[in-house]
Design an enzyme around this catalytic site. Structure first.
Site, PDB file in Angstrom:
ATOM      1  N   GLY A  89       0.891  -1.157  -0.168  1.00  0.00           N
ATOM      2  CA  GLY A  89       0.075  -0.028   0.012  1.00  0.00           C
ATOM      3  C   GLY A  89       0.829   1.122   0.101  1.00  0.00           C
ATOM      4  O   GLY A  89       0.528   2.228  -0.515  1.00  0.00           O
ATOM      5  N   ASP A 113       4.823  -9.780   4.820  1.00  0.00           N
ATOM      6  CA  ASP A 113       4.591 -10.840   3.672  1.00  0.00           C
ATOM      7  C   ASP A 113       5.482 -10.824   2.841  1.00  0.00           C
ATOM      8  O   ASP A 113       5.480 -11.846   1.943  1.00  0.00           O
ATOM      9  CB  ASP A 113       3.241  -9.872   3.057  1.00  0.00           C
ATOM     10  CG  ASP A 113       2.097  -9.964   3.994  1.00  0.00           C
ATOM     11  OD1 ASP A 113       1.712 -10.782   5.001  1.00  0.00           O
ATOM     12  OD2 ASP A 113       1.125  -9.163   3.864  1.00  0.00           O
ATOM     13  N   GLY A 171       9.324 -28.284   8.823  1.00  0.00           N
ATOM     14  CA  GLY A 171       9.115 -29.793   8.422  1.00  0.00           C
ATOM     15  C   GLY A 171       7.574 -30.189   8.346  1.00  0.00           C
ATOM     16  O   GLY A 171       7.152 -30.935   8.818  1.00  0.00           O
ATOM     17  N   LYS A 199       3.380 -42.273  10.467  1.00  0.00           N
ATOM     18  CA  LYS A 199       3.437 -41.130  11.280  1.00  0.00           C
ATOM     19  C   LYS A 199       2.174 -41.149  11.980  1.00  0.00           C
ATOM     20  O   LYS A 199       1.271 -41.258  11.903  1.00  0.00           O
ATOM     21  CB  LYS A 199       3.346 -39.995  10.110  1.00  0.00           C
ATOM     22  CG  LYS A 199       4.507 -39.664   9.067  1.00  0.00           C
ATOM     23  CD  LYS A 199       4.434 -38.442   8.495  1.00  0.00           C
ATOM     24  CE  LYS A 199       5.551 -38.121   7.962  1.00  0.00           C
ATOM     25  NZ  LYS A 199       5.855 -36.768   7.384  1.00  0.00           N
TER      26      LYS A 199
HETATM   27  O1  F6P Z   1       0.059  -6.673   5.287  1.00  0.00           O
HETATM   28  C1  F6P Z   1       0.788  -7.479   6.141  1.00  0.00           C
HETATM   29  C2  F6P Z   1      -0.177  -8.194   7.023  1.00  0.00           C
HETATM   30  O2  F6P Z   1       0.579  -8.562   8.024  1.00  0.00           O
HETATM   31  C3  F6P Z   1      -1.034  -9.222   6.618  1.00  0.00           C
HETATM   32  O3  F6P Z   1      -0.185 -10.507   6.431  1.00  0.00           O
HETATM   33  C4  F6P Z   1      -1.974  -9.207   7.581  1.00  0.00           C
HETATM   34  O4  F6P Z   1      -2.960 -10.192   7.183  1.00  0.00           O
HETATM   35  C5  F6P Z   1      -2.382  -7.798   7.888  1.00  0.00           C
HETATM   36  O5  F6P Z   1      -1.107  -7.342   7.432  1.00  0.00           O
HETATM   37  C6  F6P Z   1      -2.781  -7.632   9.069  1.00  0.00           C
HETATM   38  O6  F6P Z   1      -3.122  -6.255   9.120  1.00  0.00           O
HETATM   39  P1  F6P Z   1      -3.977  -5.505   9.974  1.00  0.00           P
HETATM   40  O7  F6P Z   1      -3.630  -5.651  11.279  1.00  0.00           O
HETATM   41  O8  F6P Z   1      -4.253  -4.182   9.503  1.00  0.00           O
HETATM   42  O9  F6P Z   1      -5.483  -6.301   9.973  1.00  0.00           O
END
Ligand code: F6P
Length: 306
Positions: A89, A113, A171, A199
């Site tokens: 963003g 991410d 794993g 397993k």
């Molecule tokens: O964009 C990064 C991120 O960490 C995503 O993986 C996660 O879903 C989101 O932000 C959570 O954002 P917020 O706390 O604003 O809902």
């Protein structure tokens, strides 16, 4: 993000530039919430998670009138360049803003991410991976001792990068990501096969965008009533804590380079890292291309699952 702020402030001061910290990102820019920073403002923050400048989602910045206010504030404060620290963003906003007003801006990529095109890694990703791996290692003790199937939900609303990295390191038997639709029959078959493999426990790492862990668990439990399926949602622990040494050094290198770029008049780009080398990627490329997730990890996970 703190080691990046520290690096930006100190590199800029070393080049005889004045530095302003803007609170809450684009919102502070719009509301003129900024203050002049000196070297001591960034003392003792290299090991602190989060950002001393605060962070907020600010969709209002998509409106032109909001961006005009921000531009006016920059002009009124005689600010000549922006070092923006953020993810997808923030990249889009930096690109729109800098092209619209021909205003010098450099993006320092920060996101757990790791989904920005043009850089192998983003600030925070390595820390988040290590935090999640540490947590899942502990969960595995219960999975093994109690012979259970665990579904661990990690962050990643739209992207599976975190899940792919974490799942491989833990794993995991199965990794589920938003980019690939869940194939229920295949998962059930894989979990059933585990009896033949000898397993007695298994781990599924699920990115939040691929499905809600409790719903996935319910669905699988209905199909596999003999298994004890449990859920753990890691949530915001992945977003905080001491940055790893990799994250700190990446953030520091990014911060130094971003200021050098602004100083040399080389802007409109993101600073990134490719094959261990610092690179510059034009913002228009960052926002118009998608980074592919490391899908090879899925194959490796499969190879390990025998
Ligand atoms: O964009 C990064 C991120 O960490 C995503 O993986 C996660 O879903 C989101 O932000 C959570 O954002 P917020 O706390 O604003 O809902």
């Amino acid at each position: 993000m703190n080691p990046a702020i520290r690096a930006v402030v100190r590199t800029a001061l070393g080049l005889d530039m004045d530095v302003f910290g803007i609170n809450r990102g684009y919102r502070g820019l719009t509301e003129n919430d900024m203050f002049q920073m000196d070297s001591r403002n960034v003392s003792g923050i290299i090991d602190v998670g989060g950002t001393i400048l605060k962070s907020i989602r600010f969709p209002e910045f998509k409106e032109k009138a909001t961006r005009e206010k921000a531009y006016k504030n920059l002009k009124d404060n005689a600010i000549e360049g922006l070092a923006v620290i953020g993810g997808d963003g923030s990249a889009r906003a930096a690109h729109t803003f800098s092209s619209e007003f021909n205003f010098p801006a450099v993006l320092i990529p920060a996101s757990i991410d790791n989904d920005l095109y043009g850089t192998d890694s983003t600030i925070g990703f390595d820390t988040a991976v290590n935090t999640a791996v540490d947590a899942i290692d502990r969960i595995r003790d219960t999975a093994t001792s109690h012979e259970r199937t665990f579904i661990v939900e990690v962050m990643g609303r739209e992207k599976g990068n975190l899940a792919l990295e974490v799942g491989l390191a833990c794993g995991a038997e199965i990794i589920l990501i938003p980019e690939i639709e869940i194939n229920w029959d295949k998962i059930v078959e894989e979990l059933e096969n585990q009896k033949i493999q000898g397993k007695t426990s298994s781990l599924i790492v699920l990115a939040e965008g691929a499905g809600k862990a409790h719903e996935v668990a319910k669905h699988l439990q209905d199909k596999l009533p003999e298994k004890e399926i449990r859920v753990s949602v890691l949530g915001y622990i992945q977003r905080g804590g001491k940055p790893s040494s990799f994250t700190r050094n990446l953030a520091t290198k990014f911060g130094v380079e971003a200021v050098r770029m602004l100083h040399n008049g080389n802007h409109g780009s993101m600073v990134g890292i490719k094959g261990g080398k610092i690179v510059h990627v034009p913002l228009h490329k960052v926002v118009s291309n998608k980074k592919s997730p490391p899908l090879d990890n899925l194959e490796i996970v499969k190879l390990m699952d025998i």
